[in-house]
Scaffold this active site. Structure first.
Site, PDB file in Angstrom:
ATOM      1  N   CYS A   1      47.769 -57.006  39.872  1.00 42.32           N
ATOM      2  CA  CYS A   1      46.911 -56.109  39.087  1.00 42.32           C
ATOM      3  C   CYS A   1      45.792 -56.859  38.381  1.00 42.32           C
ATOM      4  O   CYS A   1      44.722 -56.295  38.141  1.00 42.32           O
ATOM      5  CB  CYS A   1      47.766 -55.338  38.068  1.00 42.32           C
ATOM      6  SG  CYS A   1      48.855 -54.117  38.821  1.00 42.32           S
TER       7      CYS A   1
ATOM      8  N   CYS B   1      38.386 -67.997  42.140  1.00 48.08           N
ATOM      9  CA  CYS B   1      38.260 -66.597  41.697  1.00 48.08           C
ATOM     10  C   CYS B   1      38.887 -66.527  40.312  1.00 48.08           C
ATOM     11  O   CYS B   1      38.773 -67.470  39.533  1.00 48.08           O
ATOM     12  CB  CYS B   1      38.919 -65.646  42.697  1.00 48.08           C
ATOM     13  SG  CYS B   1      40.683 -65.927  42.922  1.00 48.08           S
TER      14      CYS B   1
END
Length: 374
Positions: free
Chosen positions: A193, A332
């Site tokens: 998530c 990232c």
């Protein structure tokens, strides 16, 4: 007379508190007594665990256990409604206990400030059923395996982006989670998530459905989601249902099981196609190209200076901007999207490719705390 004796087991405050329950023929004083005597373990006090804990406590489930090793982070508050701003930086388990006893002082709350593992999963034996609020596959499989081996129902829920799933496993000869998914997916294949995002209200919807299933199991009423896999799409506002049957070939609950004791479950990772580099190694590294594959809005929150920005969705089209002869380090937020980018580079004959382990979050946490984490 039986009702009178049963009602004597509740204080006047409890009778007032639970009166709406007791007015239901399907619950009544007898059902409320079952809730009061029930012991429920919640694994994970995050997005799903928040509504689960609140509604179990409000319903009068007498003993709650909470397993969570994490602390409250500001980014949690978008969906983890169990916590408030003044609890940021504090233990989730301790904060949860305080909040639940404020909501209902007539219950007992036990906390376990540790990650669930094969070494401590025996705590499940002390509870009647388990509600799975985990957000990672190794713990999800461990919960499932422990529930089966200890004979406890497992009320499963999961969320991602706008989608949710609910089912009841290991209940009345029904299937277990491994009947549907025999082994974990490769690490990084499915974003978490933090990487993919989640609609803030989604865990409230899925978590309360899990509580509904738990209450039905405790009361012995209704039709629990045994052998049924509920799928929810928040964008389309649709509920779909799949049949889930026990698999005779299941390694855990099948006719000839091979899993007979608890072991910590690992991702089926295989051999990584690319190398990884830690934030400490990157700090002293030189002569490389740093590539950021996050979205533009994420770079507005925090970025590493000098990084070339190529969002993952554009990576195939823009890969030609990179020199195959140079060392390329990709990052990232936490390392999953960048891992996919590394794989794409390797498939296109880039030889010197590394993934920043832990992503920019690890950099902020360990190297430059002056930057904003998210």
């Amino acid at each position: 007379q039986r009702w009178t004796v049963m009602l004597n087991e509740f204080s006047p405050e409890e009778l007032s508190r639970y009166s709406r329950h007791m007015n239901l023929a399907e619950v009544g004083p007898e059902g409320q007594k079952k809730l009061k005597k029930a012991k429920v373990l919640i694994v994970g006090a995050g997005g799903l665990g928040s509504p689960i804990a609140l509604y179990l406590a409000a319903a009068g489930v007498g003993t709650l256990g909470i397993v969570d090793f994490d602390i409250v982070d500001e980014s949690n508050l978008q969906r983890q409604v169990l916590y408030s701003v003044d609890q940021v930086g504090r233990s989730k388990a301790e904060s949860a206990k305080e909040r639940l006893l404020q909501l209902n002082p007539h219950i007992d709350v036990f906390i376990y400030k540790e990650a669930l593992s094969s070494k401590n999963a025996h705590i499940i034996k002390d509870y009647d059923l388990v509600l799975d609020g985990t957000d990672n596959f190794p713990t999800r499989y461990l919960v499932n395996d422990a529930c089966f081996l200890f004979g406890k129902p497992n009320v499963y829920g999961s969320i991602f982006r706008f989608d949710g799933q609910v089912s009841v496993f290991n209940y009345q000869d029904g299937p277990c989670y491994r009947c549907l998914y025999p082994s974990p997916p490769p690490e990084g294949l499915i974003p978490n998530c933090a990487e993919g995002g989640v609609l803030g209200v989604l865990p409230g919807i899925i978590g309360t459905i899990q509580v509904n299933e738990a209450i039905k199991i405790i009361l012995g009423k209704g039709k629990p989601l045994k052998g049924r896999f509920l799928l929810f799409d928040a964008l389309g506002m649709t509920f779909d249902e799949m049949k889930a049957k026990r698999d005779p070939e299941c390694a855990l609950c099948g006719d000839n099981p091979t899993i007979k004791e608890l072991n910590d479950v690992k991702h089926v990772c295989g051999t990584l196609k690319y190398d990884e580099i830690s934030v400490w190694e990157l700090k002293d590294h030189s002569d490389f190209v740093l590539v950021d594959v996050r979205e533009t809005y994420e770079r507005e929150i925090v970025k590493l200076e000098g990084a070339l920005h190529i969002p993952l969705k554009d990576f195939n089209e823009r890969m030609s901007e990179l020199d195959p002869e140079k060392e390329i380090i990709v990052h990232c937020k936490s390392g999953q999207r960048s891992g996919k980018a590394c794989e794409q580079l390797i498939e296109n004959n880039f030889k010197k490719v590394k993934n920043l382990k832990g992503g920019i979050c690890a950099w902020v946490e360990n190297i430059d705390q002056g930057l904003t984490n998210y």
